[in-house]
Design a protein around this motif. Sequence first.
Motif, PDB file in Angstrom:
ATOM      1  N   ILE A   1     -60.193  10.718 -26.016  1.00 30.05           N
ATOM      2  CA  ILE A   1     -60.275  11.990 -25.286  1.00 30.05           C
ATOM      3  C   ILE A   1     -58.959  12.266 -24.561  1.00 30.05           C
ATOM      4  N   LEU A   2     -58.408  11.252 -23.906  1.00 26.19           N
ATOM      5  CA  LEU A   2     -57.140  11.423 -23.195  1.00 26.19           C
ATOM      6  C   LEU A   2     -56.010  11.745 -24.165  1.00 26.19           C
ATOM      7  N   GLN A   3     -55.979  11.031 -25.299  1.00 27.80           N
ATOM      8  CA  GLN A   3     -54.963  11.300 -26.311  1.00 27.80           C
ATOM      9  C   GLN A   3     -55.112  12.710 -26.868  1.00 27.80           C
ATOM     10  N   GLN A   4     -56.364  13.127 -27.093  1.00 31.90           N
ATOM     11  CA  GLN A   4     -56.605  14.443 -27.674  1.00 31.90           C
ATOM     12  C   GLN A   4     -56.172  15.560 -26.729  1.00 31.90           C
ATOM     13  N   LEU A   5     -56.446  15.400 -25.435  1.00 34.53           N
ATOM     14  CA  LEU A   5     -56.016  16.399 -24.460  1.00 34.53           C
ATOM     15  C   LEU A   5     -54.494  16.529 -24.459  1.00 34.53           C
ATOM     16  N   TYR A   6     -53.814  15.386 -24.568  1.00 38.65           N
ATOM     17  CA  TYR A   6     -52.348  15.392 -24.623  1.00 38.65           C
ATOM     18  C   TYR A   6     -51.856  16.066 -25.902  1.00 38.65           C
ATOM     19  N   ILE A   7     -52.479  15.725 -27.038  1.00 37.08           N
ATOM     20  CA  ILE A   7     -52.083  16.300 -28.329  1.00 37.08           C
ATOM     21  C   ILE A   7     -52.339  17.807 -28.351  1.00 37.08           C
TER      22      ILE A   7
END
Length: 224
Positions: free
Chosen positions: A206-212
């Motif tokens: 989720i954190l990676q996706q928000l950044y991406i």
Amino acid sequence: MSIIVQWMTYLLNIFYNLSSALGLPNYGVAIILLTILIKTIIYPLTYKQMASMRKTVDLQPKIKAIQTKHKNDKEKANAEIMELYKENQVNPMGGCLPIVIQLPIFWGLYSTLRNFPYGASANAAHWFLGFDLTKIYGFSLSYHIILPLFAAATTYLQTKVTNPNASSDPTQKTMLYIMPIFFAYISATVPSGLALYWVTMNCVSILQQLYINRKLTNQKKSVA
């Protein structure tokens, strides 16, 4: 698979020793650190997957136009859609690779936790926040139901963050609600250490996706 189990055991012991050095000697901490390592290693693949999915979402109006134009000729419609993917450098199967890579890791960790050679000095180290990481708790209405519920909630949130429009498409909407139920069931029927791995994997995703998402949005604005 035995090689993967050996490596999982080796890595868990390394991270357990690291957690001990940090003053938190616990295999739950080791699993969390291992999960973060795995997600960091496959991040480039995750980025490509998400970039491809974003392009696919952006192409939906054109895809629907093609399907409407050739509603009586599915073969021609599919050919034009594949050509559209090719022109926009979209791989419709690209999203499968990160999942395929994680499957042997998932099953390797499952086998590792079921047969982990805990030493006498680590007798209490496989307990984490009230969970025996080697135990399968099932669906008993107790404190331990938290992990399956967390698995369901984080799976749902990850899907929403990955595809905010999932609820507008009938097929994707079905998956949006079925997948959390499925992983809640899986989390209740495997060692709780594996459920911890899945919940941590979802949280990091989720954190990676928000950044991406933010990065792709900024790239789109700069191009426009």
